[in-house]
Design a protein around this motif. Structure first.
Motif, mmCIF file in Angstrom:
data_model
loop_
_atom_site.group_PDB
_atom_site.id
_atom_site.type_symbol
_atom_site.label_atom_id
_atom_site.label_comp_id
_atom_site.label_asym_id
_atom_site.label_seq_id
_atom_site.Cartn_x
_atom_site.Cartn_y
_atom_site.Cartn_z
ATOM 1 N N ASP A 84 -45.672 -3.790 131.152
ATOM 2 C CA ASP A 84 -44.274 -3.372 131.326
ATOM 3 C C ASP A 84 -44.194 -1.856 131.502
ATOM 4 O O ASP A 84 -43.482 -1.352 132.384
ATOM 5 C CB ASP A 84 -43.447 -3.775 130.104
ATOM 6 N N ILE A 85 -44.932 -1.131 130.644
ATOM 7 C CA ILE A 85 -44.841 0.323 130.633
ATOM 8 C C ILE A 85 -45.288 0.937 131.953
ATOM 9 O O ILE A 85 -44.707 1.935 132.412
ATOM 10 C CB ILE A 85 -45.662 0.898 129.462
ATOM 11 N N ILE A 86 -46.317 0.389 132.590
ATOM 12 C CA ILE A 86 -46.821 0.997 133.821
ATOM 13 C C ILE A 86 -45.985 0.619 135.040
ATOM 14 O O ILE A 86 -46.227 1.145 136.132
ATOM 15 C CB ILE A 86 -48.300 0.631 134.068
ATOM 16 N N ARG A 87 -45.000 -0.245 134.868
ATOM 17 C CA ARG A 87 -44.125 -0.582 135.993
ATOM 18 C C ARG A 87 -43.063 0.498 136.175
ATOM 19 O O ARG A 87 -42.486 0.979 135.206
ATOM 20 C CB ARG A 87 -43.460 -1.939 135.770
ATOM 21 N N PRO A 88 -42.784 0.878 137.423
ATOM 22 C CA PRO A 88 -41.794 1.935 137.667
ATOM 23 C C PRO A 88 -40.417 1.558 137.107
ATOM 24 O O PRO A 88 -39.984 0.417 137.213
ATOM 25 C CB PRO A 88 -41.748 2.024 139.202
ATOM 26 N N GLY A 89 -39.771 2.528 136.493
ATOM 27 C CA GLY A 89 -38.398 2.348 136.042
ATOM 28 C C GLY A 89 -38.230 1.728 134.677
ATOM 29 O O GLY A 89 -37.100 1.631 134.190
ATOM 30 N N THR A 90 -39.313 1.301 134.040
ATOM 31 C CA THR A 90 -39.163 0.699 132.713
ATOM 32 C C THR A 90 -38.938 1.785 131.663
ATOM 33 O O THR A 90 -39.419 2.909 131.779
ATOM 34 C CB THR A 90 -40.394 -0.137 132.323
ATOM 35 N N ASP A 91 -38.212 1.408 130.618
ATOM 36 C CA ASP A 91 -37.857 2.316 129.534
ATOM 37 C C ASP A 91 -38.705 1.963 128.315
ATOM 38 O O ASP A 91 -38.568 0.865 127.766
ATOM 39 C CB ASP A 91 -36.369 2.169 129.219
ATOM 40 N N PRO A 92 -39.584 2.856 127.846
ATOM 41 C CA PRO A 92 -40.438 2.519 126.696
ATOM 42 C C PRO A 92 -39.643 2.236 125.427
ATOM 43 O O PRO A 92 -40.097 1.458 124.580
ATOM 44 C CB PRO A 92 -41.338 3.755 126.543
ATOM 45 N N ASP A 93 -38.473 2.838 125.301
ATOM 46 C CA ASP A 93 -37.641 2.561 124.132
ATOM 47 C C ASP A 93 -37.157 1.111 124.139
ATOM 48 O O ASP A 93 -37.177 0.418 123.111
ATOM 49 C CB ASP A 93 -36.429 3.497 124.095
ATOM 50 N N GLU A 94 -36.750 0.647 125.307
ATOM 51 C CA GLU A 94 -36.249 -0.723 125.419
ATOM 52 C C GLU A 94 -37.380 -1.735 125.256
ATOM 53 O O GLU A 94 -37.220 -2.773 124.604
ATOM 54 C CB GLU A 94 -35.562 -0.894 126.778
ATOM 55 N N VAL A 95 -38.550 -1.431 125.846
ATOM 56 C CA VAL A 95 -39.707 -2.325 125.689
ATOM 57 C C VAL A 95 -40.075 -2.416 124.216
ATOM 58 O O VAL A 95 -40.384 -3.501 123.701
ATOM 59 C CB VAL A 95 -40.902 -1.825 126.525
ATOM 60 N N ALA A 96 -40.018 -1.298 123.509
ATOM 61 C CA ALA A 96 -40.361 -1.280 122.082
ATOM 62 C C ALA A 96 -39.393 -2.125 121.262
ATOM 63 O O ALA A 96 -39.799 -2.749 120.265
ATOM 64 C CB ALA A 96 -40.373 0.152 121.568
#
Length: 261
Positions: A84-96
């Protein structure tokens, strides 16, 4: 004493980059399972690897977490979110936030849940510009681990895997030696006796010239980067037609490792 272990995750936990004699991957989780199995009476250890390459966090949670909970092991390793993190436009806060919900579910039912941080990509072409994003996600993972009492397999701090010999030719997955060092570090995290030091320095390498490095980068881009971008554009995943390894015997893993050593 850990009598059962289930590995949950993506290509890192499946073991991509560490092929056995039959072409199937081994990887750090399988190697770590052998370390755990050696601490209990023969035949008293149960291991299952549910990881599948290319899976995003939500796919891991939907497909693998329920199965892991059904197996009810003593230990689960949970590594997800990197794709998820290496995909463009993803937000690490939201993934977390989604990662934490999964950890909450797992820790409510399983005795020990080991979580994993991302690698330091400082020296990785293309991915080096994501270093800050990965570091942000890692900070969340550590904080979540503190809140839920999870041991942390911290890959960012394992400096020896920053050596290029720790990586497969695709520069995205670990080599057999890289996977071995991660397995040893996992053992350290859980207080398991380990046969070698994962921080042991590598033998020195001869210096590489600018021309050689440029040639290697061009070859890497042709063989790995262009196909990877193509899959992203087509919405394909390397794990679309891959099944998890499932239940594995530590003795069989040992034989597969020894046959290619």
């Amino acid at each position: 004493m850990i009598g059962s272990y289930v590995a949950v995750g993506d290509s890192f936990t499946e073991g991509v980059g560490d092929p056995g004699p039959d072409g199937r991957f081994v990887g750090w989780a399988d190697r770590f399972a052998v370390l755990l199995a050696d601490r209990v009476p023969e035949g008293d250890f149960d291991y299952t690897n549910l990881a599948v390459r290319g899976k995003l966090l939500d796919q891991v949670v939907e497909d693998q977490v329920p199965r892991a909970l059904e197996l009810a092991p003593d230990l689960i390793s949970f590594c997800a979110g990197g794709n998820d993190i290496i995909r463009p436009g993803t937000d690490p806060d939201e993934v977390a936030e989604r990662f934490e919900r999964a950890v909450s579910t797992l820790t409510s039912a399983i005795g020990t849940v080991m979580v994993t941080t991302g690698f330091d990509t400082r020296d990785v072409p293309v991915l080096r510009h994501l270093r800050g994003k990965i570091a942000t996600y890692n900070g969340h993972v550590r904080a979540i681990a503190d809140r839920y009492g999870c041991p942390v397999l911290d890959l960012w701090s394992l400096k020896t895997i920053q050596d290029r010999r720790a990586w497969d030719g695709d520069r995205l997955h670990l080599s057999p030696e890289g996977h071995t060092r991660v397995a040893l570090r996992a053992g350290q995290v859980l207080g398991v006796d380990i046969p070698a030091d994962p921080d042991q320095p590598w033998p020195p390498l001869p210096p590489r010239g600018t021309f050689e490095m440029r040639r290697d980068n061009i070859q890497w881009a042709r063989e790995y980067l262009v196909p990877w971008i193509g899959r992203r554009l087509r919405g394909e995943s390397s794990g679309d037609h891959v099944s998890a390894k499932g239940h594995l015997s530590p003795d069989d893993i040992k034989m597969r490792i020894e046959s290619v050593a």
